[in-house]
Design a protein around this motif. Structure first.
Motif, PDB file in Angstrom:
ATOM      1  N   LEU A   1     -14.895  65.888 -38.273  1.00  0.00           N
ATOM      2  CA  LEU A   1     -14.122  64.658 -38.447  1.00  0.00           C
ATOM      3  C   LEU A   1     -14.632  63.614 -37.459  1.00  0.00           C
ATOM      4  N   THR A   2     -15.023  62.464 -37.969  1.00  0.00           N
ATOM      5  CA  THR A   2     -15.469  61.367 -37.121  1.00  0.00           C
ATOM      6  C   THR A   2     -14.353  60.337 -37.034  1.00  0.00           C
ATOM      7  N   VAL A   3     -13.965  59.995 -35.803  1.00  0.00           N
ATOM      8  CA  VAL A   3     -12.881  59.055 -35.555  1.00  0.00           C
ATOM      9  C   VAL A   3     -13.429  57.880 -34.748  1.00  0.00           C
ATOM     10  N   GLN A   4     -13.254  56.689 -35.265  1.00  0.00           N
ATOM     11  CA  GLN A   4     -13.620  55.478 -34.535  1.00  0.00           C
ATOM     12  C   GLN A   4     -12.341  54.828 -34.017  1.00  0.00           C
ATOM     13  N   VAL A   5     -12.215  54.767 -32.696  1.00  0.00           N
ATOM     14  CA  VAL A   5     -11.072  54.094 -32.073  1.00  0.00           C
ATOM     15  C   VAL A   5     -11.428  52.612 -31.972  1.00  0.00           C
ATOM     16  N   LYS A   6     -10.860  51.811 -32.864  1.00  0.00           N
ATOM     17  CA  LYS A   6     -11.210  50.398 -32.908  1.00  0.00           C
ATOM     18  C   LYS A   6     -10.542  49.614 -31.784  1.00  0.00           C
ATOM     19  N   GLY A   7      -9.235  49.706 -31.688  1.00  0.00           N
ATOM     20  CA  GLY A   7      -8.550  48.942 -30.661  1.00  0.00           C
ATOM     21  C   GLY A   7      -7.049  49.094 -30.758  1.00  0.00           C
ATOM     22  N   ALA A   8      -6.360  48.439 -29.861  1.00  0.00           N
ATOM     23  CA  ALA A   8      -4.893  48.418 -29.857  1.00  0.00           C
ATOM     24  C   ALA A   8      -4.438  46.973 -29.745  1.00  0.00           C
ATOM     25  N   TYR A   9      -3.222  46.721 -30.198  1.00  0.00           N
ATOM     26  CA  TYR A   9      -2.731  45.356 -30.266  1.00  0.00           C
ATOM     27  C   TYR A   9      -1.270  45.288 -29.816  1.00  0.00           C
ATOM     28  N   ARG A  10      -0.964  44.229 -29.088  1.00  0.00           N
ATOM     29  CA  ARG A  10       0.390  43.951 -28.613  1.00  0.00           C
ATOM     30  C   ARG A  10       0.916  45.075 -27.720  1.00  0.00           C
ATOM     31  N   LEU A  11       0.073  45.545 -26.815  1.00  0.00           N
ATOM     32  CA  LEU A  11       0.515  46.561 -25.862  1.00  0.00           C
ATOM     33  C   LEU A  11       1.511  45.957 -24.871  1.00  0.00           C
ATOM     34  N   VAL A  12       2.261  46.826 -24.213  1.00  0.00           N
ATOM     35  CA  VAL A  12       3.194  46.359 -23.197  1.00  0.00           C
ATOM     36  C   VAL A  12       2.437  46.142 -21.886  1.00  0.00           C
ATOM     37  N   ALA A  13       2.925  45.223 -21.069  1.00  0.00           N
ATOM     38  CA  ALA A  13       2.280  44.916 -19.794  1.00  0.00           C
ATOM     39  C   ALA A  13       2.510  46.055 -18.800  1.00  0.00           C
ATOM     40  N   ALA A  14       1.502  46.283 -17.950  1.00  0.00           N
ATOM     41  CA  ALA A  14       1.610  47.316 -16.930  1.00  0.00           C
ATOM     42  C   ALA A  14       1.344  46.769 -15.537  1.00  0.00           C
ATOM     43  N   LYS A  15       1.017  45.471 -15.433  1.00  0.00           N
ATOM     44  CA  LYS A  15       0.707  44.863 -14.143  1.00  0.00           C
ATOM     45  C   LYS A  15       1.584  43.632 -13.942  1.00  0.00           C
ATOM     46  N   LEU A  16       1.702  43.207 -12.703  1.00  0.00           N
ATOM     47  CA  LEU A  16       2.513  42.032 -12.391  1.00  0.00           C
ATOM     48  C   LEU A  16       1.976  40.776 -13.068  1.00  0.00           C
ATOM     49  N   SER A  17       0.711  40.798 -13.414  1.00  0.00           N
ATOM     50  CA  SER A  17       0.104  39.662 -14.089  1.00  0.00           C
ATOM     51  C   SER A  17       0.534  39.554 -15.551  1.00  0.00           C
TER      52      SER A  17
END
Length: 226
Positions: free
Chosen positions: A15-31
């Motif tokens: 099985l070949t899996v291409q991880v393209k990306g993620a969208y609208r993640l939650v913030a993890a830094k003060l920035s």
């Protein structure tokens, strides 16, 4: 089109899996941003994308070849976790998702590449899902014949009617269509950066010119012979 059982299919396919990306993640830094990476697990196989800095919409474009035996041992479920890298504290967990291959048309004929968008979630200690939006993870997957991993590590594309390797395809393509990183049991291939250099040895220097006195001026230029 005839159906094939998972056991029959993954005896001869990976099985070949291409991880393209993620969208609208939650913030993890003060920035208000994060340094996200994605961890993939199936059976005994574990992989992780490179972390991307200061983004809630990472585009990893990394491809993994998972063995058929690992897929079967994991019960046909591929697990994903998204984390934010932290240099001084434990990495921050951003969400998880599972891909149940039994719900996909992999076992009926030849489906080609499948694009999947999975909603990320976070579990509480009691096993219930946290309320809120945690973003989406986008992947593509397809089947490959066992033993064809070498093709994954040496992809070729057509450019002007000629076959081009990853080392040269950046020179002719305005928009790349292949992922930039390929992973499997044989190793990892990075399509970028594509670097070239020329080694030059200086044997002799002739006709040197005495540098001008620049003490009286902030800018001094002088034509020098070649």
């Amino acid at each position: 089109q005839s159906s094939t059982t998972p056991e029959e299919l993954f005896k001869s396919h990976s099985l070949t899996v291409q991880v393209k990306g993620a969208y609208r993640l939650v913030a993890a830094k003060l920035s208000g941003l994060a340094d996200p990476y994605c961890a993939i697990s199936v059976g005994e196989e574990r992989y992780r994308t490179r972390p991307l800095v200061d983004t809630l919409n990472p585009e990893w474009q990394e491809t993994y070849t998972l063995s058929g035996a690992s897929v079967l041992s994991a019960g046909l479920v591929v697990s994903f976790e998204v984390w934010s890298m932290d240099d001084f504290q434990p990495d921050d967990f951003l969400g998880q998702a599972e891909l149940d291959l039994r719900q996909l048309p992999l076992f009926h004929g030849r489906p080609g590449k499948l694009a999947c968008a999975m909603t990320l979630y976070v579990l509480k200690r009691n096993g219930k899902k946290e309320k809120g939006e945690f973003g989406e993870l986008h992947v593509r997957l397809w089947l490959s014949r066992q033993g064809s991993e070498g093709n994954i590590l040496s992809p070729a594309i057509m450019c002007g009617g000629q076959s081009m390797s990853p080392a040269t395809m950046s020179l002719c393509m305005k928009h790349k269509t292949l992922p930039s990183v390929f992973h499997n049991a044989l190793g990892t291939l990075y399509e970028e950066p594509c670097l070239m250099y020329i080694r030059v040895g200086i044997r002799e220097v002739l006709n040197l010119v005495e540098p001008p006195d620049v003490a009286s001026s902030s800018t001094a230029c002088q034509a020098m012979p070649l």
